[in-house]
Design a protein around this motif. Structure first.
Motif, PDB file in Angstrom:
ATOM      1  N   VAL A 106      12.007  25.747  -1.522  1.00 43.36           N
ATOM      2  CA  VAL A 106      11.620  24.796  -2.558  1.00 43.36           C
ATOM      3  C   VAL A 106      10.224  24.288  -2.249  1.00 43.36           C
ATOM      4  O   VAL A 106       9.880  24.050  -1.088  1.00 43.36           O
ATOM      5  N   THR A 107       9.418  24.121  -3.276  1.00 38.48           N
ATOM      6  CA  THR A 107       8.088  23.550  -3.098  1.00 38.48           C
ATOM      7  C   THR A 107       8.246  22.055  -2.844  1.00 38.48           C
ATOM      8  O   THR A 107       8.966  21.386  -3.586  1.00 38.48           O
ATOM      9  N   PRO A 108       7.590  21.518  -1.815  1.00 36.29           N
ATOM     10  CA  PRO A 108       7.686  20.075  -1.565  1.00 36.29           C
ATOM     11  C   PRO A 108       7.311  19.289  -2.824  1.00 36.29           C
ATOM     12  O   PRO A 108       6.386  19.667  -3.550  1.00 36.29           O
ATOM     13  N   PRO A 109       8.045  18.218  -3.098  1.00 36.03           N
ATOM     14  CA  PRO A 109       7.839  17.483  -4.346  1.00 36.03           C
ATOM     15  C   PRO A 109       6.557  16.656  -4.400  1.00 36.03           C
ATOM     16  O   PRO A 109       6.149  16.245  -5.470  1.00 36.03           O
ATOM     17  N   ILE A 110       5.935  16.406  -3.267  1.00 34.85           N
ATOM     18  CA  ILE A 110       4.764  15.540  -3.275  1.00 34.85           C
ATOM     19  C   ILE A 110       3.545  16.341  -3.709  1.00 34.85           C
ATOM     20  O   ILE A 110       3.194  17.336  -3.105  1.00 34.85           O
ATOM     21  N   VAL A 111       2.948  15.882  -4.779  1.00 32.65           N
ATOM     22  CA  VAL A 111       1.792  16.565  -5.372  1.00 32.65           C
ATOM     23  C   VAL A 111       0.636  15.592  -5.433  1.00 32.65           C
ATOM     24  O   VAL A 111       0.785  14.454  -5.867  1.00 32.65           O
ATOM     25  N   VAL A 112      -0.508  16.041  -4.990  1.00 37.35           N
ATOM     26  CA  VAL A 112      -1.708  15.212  -5.101  1.00 37.35           C
ATOM     27  C   VAL A 112      -2.436  15.715  -6.344  1.00 37.35           C
ATOM     28  O   VAL A 112      -2.800  16.892  -6.430  1.00 37.35           O
ATOM     29  N   PRO A 113      -2.645  14.837  -7.343  1.00 39.56           N
ATOM     30  CA  PRO A 113      -3.259  15.268  -8.587  1.00 39.56           C
ATOM     31  C   PRO A 113      -4.720  15.657  -8.398  1.00 39.56           C
ATOM     32  O   PRO A 113      -5.386  15.193  -7.469  1.00 39.56           O
ATOM     33  N   SER A 128      12.511   4.217  -3.060  1.00 44.60           N
ATOM     34  CA  SER A 128      13.508   5.116  -2.477  1.00 44.60           C
ATOM     35  C   SER A 128      14.132   5.988  -3.567  1.00 44.60           C
ATOM     36  O   SER A 128      14.285   7.204  -3.399  1.00 44.60           O
ATOM     37  N   ARG A 129      14.467   5.372  -4.687  1.00 40.70           N
ATOM     38  CA  ARG A 129      15.058   6.113  -5.805  1.00 40.70           C
ATOM     39  C   ARG A 129      14.080   7.158  -6.348  1.00 40.70           C
ATOM     40  O   ARG A 129      14.460   8.285  -6.658  1.00 40.70           O
ATOM     41  N   GLU A 130      12.801   6.802  -6.430  1.00 36.33           N
ATOM     42  CA  GLU A 130      11.784   7.742  -6.909  1.00 36.33           C
ATOM     43  C   GLU A 130      11.688   8.948  -5.973  1.00 36.33           C
ATOM     44  O   GLU A 130      11.614  10.094  -6.429  1.00 36.33           O
ATOM     45  N   LEU A 131      11.694   8.706  -4.677  1.00 38.49           N
ATOM     46  CA  LEU A 131      11.651   9.808  -3.709  1.00 38.49           C
ATOM     47  C   LEU A 131      12.862  10.717  -3.869  1.00 38.49           C
ATOM     48  O   LEU A 131      12.727  11.951  -3.879  1.00 38.49           O
ATOM     49  N   PRO A 146       0.818  -1.225   0.000  1.00 38.15           N
ATOM     50  CA  PRO A 146       0.000   0.000   0.000  1.00 38.15           C
ATOM     51  C   PRO A 146       0.851   1.274   0.000  1.00 38.15           C
ATOM     52  O   PRO A 146       0.424   2.317  -0.507  1.00 38.15           O
ATOM     53  N   ASN A 147       2.055   1.183   0.528  1.00 37.81           N
ATOM     54  CA  ASN A 147       2.970   2.319   0.513  1.00 37.81           C
ATOM     55  C   ASN A 147       3.314   2.718  -0.918  1.00 37.81           C
ATOM     56  O   ASN A 147       3.390   3.890  -1.257  1.00 37.81           O
ATOM     57  N   ARG A 148       3.523   1.716  -1.756  1.00 36.76           N
ATOM     58  CA  ARG A 148       3.832   1.956  -3.166  1.00 36.76           C
ATOM     59  C   ARG A 148       2.652   2.639  -3.857  1.00 36.76           C
ATOM     60  O   ARG A 148       2.834   3.556  -4.664  1.00 36.76           O
ATOM     61  N   SER A 149       1.456   2.211  -3.504  1.00 37.52           N
ATOM     62  CA  SER A 149       0.260   2.826  -4.088  1.00 37.52           C
ATOM     63  C   SER A 149       0.166   4.303  -3.690  1.00 37.52           C
ATOM     64  O   SER A 149      -0.157   5.151  -4.523  1.00 37.52           O
ATOM     65  N   ARG A 150       0.452   4.610  -2.424  1.00 42.07           N
ATOM     66  CA  ARG A 150       0.419   6.011  -1.976  1.00 42.07           C
ATOM     67  C   ARG A 150       1.482   6.844  -2.693  1.00 42.07           C
ATOM     68  O   ARG A 150       1.234   7.984  -3.078  1.00 42.07           O
ATOM     69  N   LEU A 151       2.656   6.265  -2.869  1.00 42.00           N
ATOM     70  CA  LEU A 151       3.733   6.958  -3.574  1.00 42.00           C
ATOM     71  C   LEU A 151       3.292   7.298  -5.000  1.00 42.00           C
ATOM     72  O   LEU A 151       3.468   8.424  -5.467  1.00 42.00           O
ATOM     73  N   ARG A 152       2.694   6.334  -5.666  1.00 45.00           N
ATOM     74  CA  ARG A 152       2.203   6.579  -7.028  1.00 45.00           C
ATOM     75  C   ARG A 152       1.146   7.672  -7.049  1.00 45.00           C
ATOM     76  O   ARG A 152       1.129   8.530  -7.927  1.00 45.00           O
ATOM     77  N   GLU A 153       0.253   7.656  -6.060  1.00 44.71           N
ATOM     78  CA  GLU A 153      -0.788   8.689  -5.983  1.00 44.71           C
ATOM     79  C   GLU A 153      -0.174  10.073  -5.792  1.00 44.71           C
ATOM     80  O   GLU A 153      -0.604  11.030  -6.429  1.00 44.71           O
ATOM     81  N   PHE A 181       2.640  11.213  -6.761  1.00 42.43           N
ATOM     82  CA  PHE A 181       3.336  11.696  -7.952  1.00 42.43           C
ATOM     83  C   PHE A 181       2.573  11.428  -9.239  1.00 42.43           C
ATOM     84  O   PHE A 181       3.106  11.636 -10.321  1.00 42.43           O
ATOM     85  N   ALA A 182       1.346  10.952  -9.136  1.00 40.11           N
ATOM     86  CA  ALA A 182       0.509  10.648 -10.303  1.00 40.11           C
ATOM     87  C   ALA A 182       1.235   9.709 -11.276  1.00 40.11           C
ATOM     88  O   ALA A 182       1.273   9.933 -12.481  1.00 40.11           O
ATOM     89  N   LEU A 183       1.819   8.651 -10.723  1.00 39.26           N
ATOM     90  CA  LEU A 183       2.539   7.661 -11.535  1.00 39.26           C
ATOM     91  C   LEU A 183       1.601   6.528 -11.937  1.00 39.26           C
ATOM     92  O   LEU A 183       0.765   6.108 -11.140  1.00 39.26           O
ATOM     93  N   PRO A 184       1.748   6.016 -13.147  1.00 43.87           N
ATOM     94  CA  PRO A 184       0.891   4.901 -13.573  1.00 43.87           C
ATOM     95  C   PRO A 184       1.274   3.593 -12.879  1.00 43.87           C
ATOM     96  O   PRO A 184       2.428   3.404 -12.491  1.00 43.87           O
ATOM     97  N   GLU A 185       0.315   2.720 -12.731  1.00 49.44           N
ATOM     98  CA  GLU A 185       0.558   1.394 -12.138  1.00 49.44           C
ATOM     99  C   GLU A 185       0.860   0.432 -13.276  1.00 49.44           C
ATOM    100  O   GLU A 185       0.033  -0.389 -13.642  1.00 49.44           O
ATOM    101  N   GLU A 186       2.050   0.563 -13.822  1.00 48.62           N
ATOM    102  CA  GLU A 186       2.450  -0.241 -14.976  1.00 48.62           C
ATOM    103  C   GLU A 186       3.866  -0.745 -14.794  1.00 48.62           C
ATOM    104  O   GLU A 186       4.653  -0.067 -14.133  1.00 48.62           O
TER     105      GLU A 186
END
Length: 113
Positions: A102-109, A76-79, A42-49, A51-56
């Motif tokens: 700097v604007t925090p990198p985490i963006v909720v689409p 970790s590398r993505e962060l 579920p952590n991976r799912s939150r990370l994707r959310e 950064f709006a990353l596809p589940e592919e």
């Protein structure tokens, strides 16, 4: 050690609501019975959310089931690539971003149609 990297990632992905130590101990305990991936995916799912990353090309569940260590390294590398430093706490990252203006990198689409 995967439980340490996972714990550091978890604190960042969950914006400090789950302390690093708690996440690491839970991951370690579940690792002894072979099911740490249940807690990790579920952590991976939150990370994707964030950064709006596809589940592919494969779903988060399957990635963690077949290679949890690889998934944790990718996360970790993505962060890091997005400007968050998992090796320091969430609050330390927030302070660093504030200090560097700097604007925090985490963006909720936004909503999609």
């Amino acid at each position: 050690m995967p439980c340490i990297s996972f714990a550091q990632n978890t604190e960042i992905v969950n914006r400090g609501t789950i302390p690093c130590m708690d996440a690491g101990l839970i991951h370690l305990a579940l690792g002894f019975v072979g099911c740490c991936w249940l807690y990790a995916f579920p952590n991976r799912s939150r990370l994707r959310e964030h950064f709006a990353l596809p589940e592919e090309p494969c779903g988060d569940f399957w990635v963690h089931l077949f290679c949890t260590s690889c998934a944790i390294c990718q996360e970790s590398r993505e962060l890091k690539n997005r400007g968050a430093d998992p090796s320091i706490s969430w609050l330390s990252n927030v302070e660093k971003w504030s200090r560097e203006k700097v604007t925090p990198p985490i963006v909720v689409p936004g909503m999609n149609r």
